[in-house]
Design an enzyme around this catalytic site. Structure first.
Site, mmCIF file in Angstrom:
data_model
loop_
_atom_site.group_PDB
_atom_site.id
_atom_site.type_symbol
_atom_site.label_atom_id
_atom_site.label_comp_id
_atom_site.label_asym_id
_atom_site.label_seq_id
_atom_site.Cartn_x
_atom_site.Cartn_y
_atom_site.Cartn_z
ATOM 1 N N ILE A 9 0.913 -1.129 -0.086
ATOM 2 C CA ILE A 9 0.132 -0.035 -0.148
ATOM 3 C C ILE A 9 0.893 1.094 0.000
ATOM 4 O O ILE A 9 1.615 1.342 0.871
ATOM 5 C CB ILE A 9 -0.996 -0.146 1.475
ATOM 6 C CG1 ILE A 9 -1.566 -1.258 1.453
ATOM 7 C CG2 ILE A 9 -2.118 1.193 1.239
ATOM 8 C CD1 ILE A 9 -2.448 -1.351 2.604
ATOM 9 N N ASP A 10 0.637 2.188 -0.834
ATOM 10 C CA ASP A 10 1.278 3.512 -1.032
ATOM 11 C C ASP A 10 0.622 4.494 0.375
ATOM 12 O O ASP A 10 -0.291 3.878 0.812
ATOM 13 C CB ASP A 10 0.808 4.261 -2.299
ATOM 14 C CG ASP A 10 1.353 5.619 -2.184
ATOM 15 O OD1 ASP A 10 2.397 6.008 -2.110
ATOM 16 O OD2 ASP A 10 0.464 6.389 -2.459
ATOM 17 N N LEU A 11 1.418 5.208 0.625
ATOM 18 C CA LEU A 11 1.398 6.056 1.660
ATOM 19 C C LEU A 11 0.547 7.455 1.436
ATOM 20 O O LEU A 11 -0.843 7.470 1.831
ATOM 21 C CB LEU A 11 2.641 6.497 2.529
ATOM 22 C CG LEU A 11 2.442 7.084 3.968
ATOM 23 C CD1 LEU A 11 1.550 6.178 5.046
ATOM 24 C CD2 LEU A 11 3.747 7.516 4.437
#
Length: 244
Positions: A9-11
């Site tokens: 998951i990207d932040l």
């Protein structure tokens, strides 16, 4: 069993509100260095910043050329002299203070953490990103943190996720889902690595890149239903009720 048991998951703008973080950091930086805080100057900075980050994603620039170079260009825009390195250090410290989870982000992580390995994959500066991960409590749900500065690789380079999966000990790539808001960084990275992807299109944007994610989610509830089975979603809800 979950449809995907490893989530990469990207932040920024996937779990955390980068716009709020950036706005706070820019306001403090402009005040510290006495830059006129105007819409025109903010727009000029963002244009410079976006241009340099895109060049880095395309492999045309190194990270330091972006972090310091944006302030050199901004000083030139203002017609002022200044120490771009000092400005950059201050700004990055201010970014590290910005911890604004998107509405529903932490609840989403709490719902999926028992069913999947959660890896955070982010382009950024290690010190700032780690600080934001801690203060936002996203760190509480992460099984692995992978930051471009530490990795020495920037998304969309497919090696980013490949190395992360190797370090996590994940071998079944069919059960891995790359999740993010950026088509050019997150989704391209996942596609190039041969992984399923989910574009978090939370603001109803158009996709004119030619990249085709496996899924599109317009909110965390929709994203959760891509990852979990109906039974798992029901159990996750019951677990929350029992904890209240």
């Amino acid at each position: 069993m979950a449809n995907y048991n490893c989530l990469m998951i990207d932040l920024d703008d996937t779990l955390l509100d980068f716009g709020a973080t950036e706005a706070q950091a820019l306001e403090k930086t402009f005040a510290e260095f006495e830059f006129p805080y105007t819409e025109e100057n903010l727009a000029a900075y963002k244009e410079i910043n976006n241009e340099l980050w895109m060049a880095m994603e395309q492999g045309k620039l190194k990270k330091d050329a972006v972090l310091v170079g944006r302030w050199k260009k901004f000083l030139a825009h203002l017609g002022r002299l200044g120490n771009a390195n000092k400005i950059s250090d201050f700004y990055l410290n201010m970014l590290g203070q910005g911890a604004f989870p998107l509405p529903g982000a932490l609840e989403f992580l709490a719902d999926v953490e028992d069913f999947a390995t959660i890896a955070i994959i982010t382009n950024g500066v290690e010190k700032a990103q780690k600080s934001r991960l801690v203060h936002s409590h996203v760190m509480d749900y992460a099984d692995g943190i992978f930051i471009s500065e530490k990795m020495g690789i920037t998304k969309p380079d497919k090696r980013f996720v490949n190395i992360a999966l190797e370090r996590l000990g994940v071998s079944n790539r069919k059960k891995v889902l790359v999740i993010g808001d950026s088509l050019s960084a997150d989704i391209k990275c996942g596609i190039d690595a041969g992984l399923d992807t989910c574009w978090c299109n939370f603001n109803d944007r158009e996709n004119n890149t030619g990249l085709q994610p496996t899924y599109v989610a317009r909110g965390f509830e929709e994203l959760k239903r891509i990852i979990l089975t109906e039974e798992e979603i029901e159990n996750a809800g019951k677990d929350h009720e029992a904890a209240v």
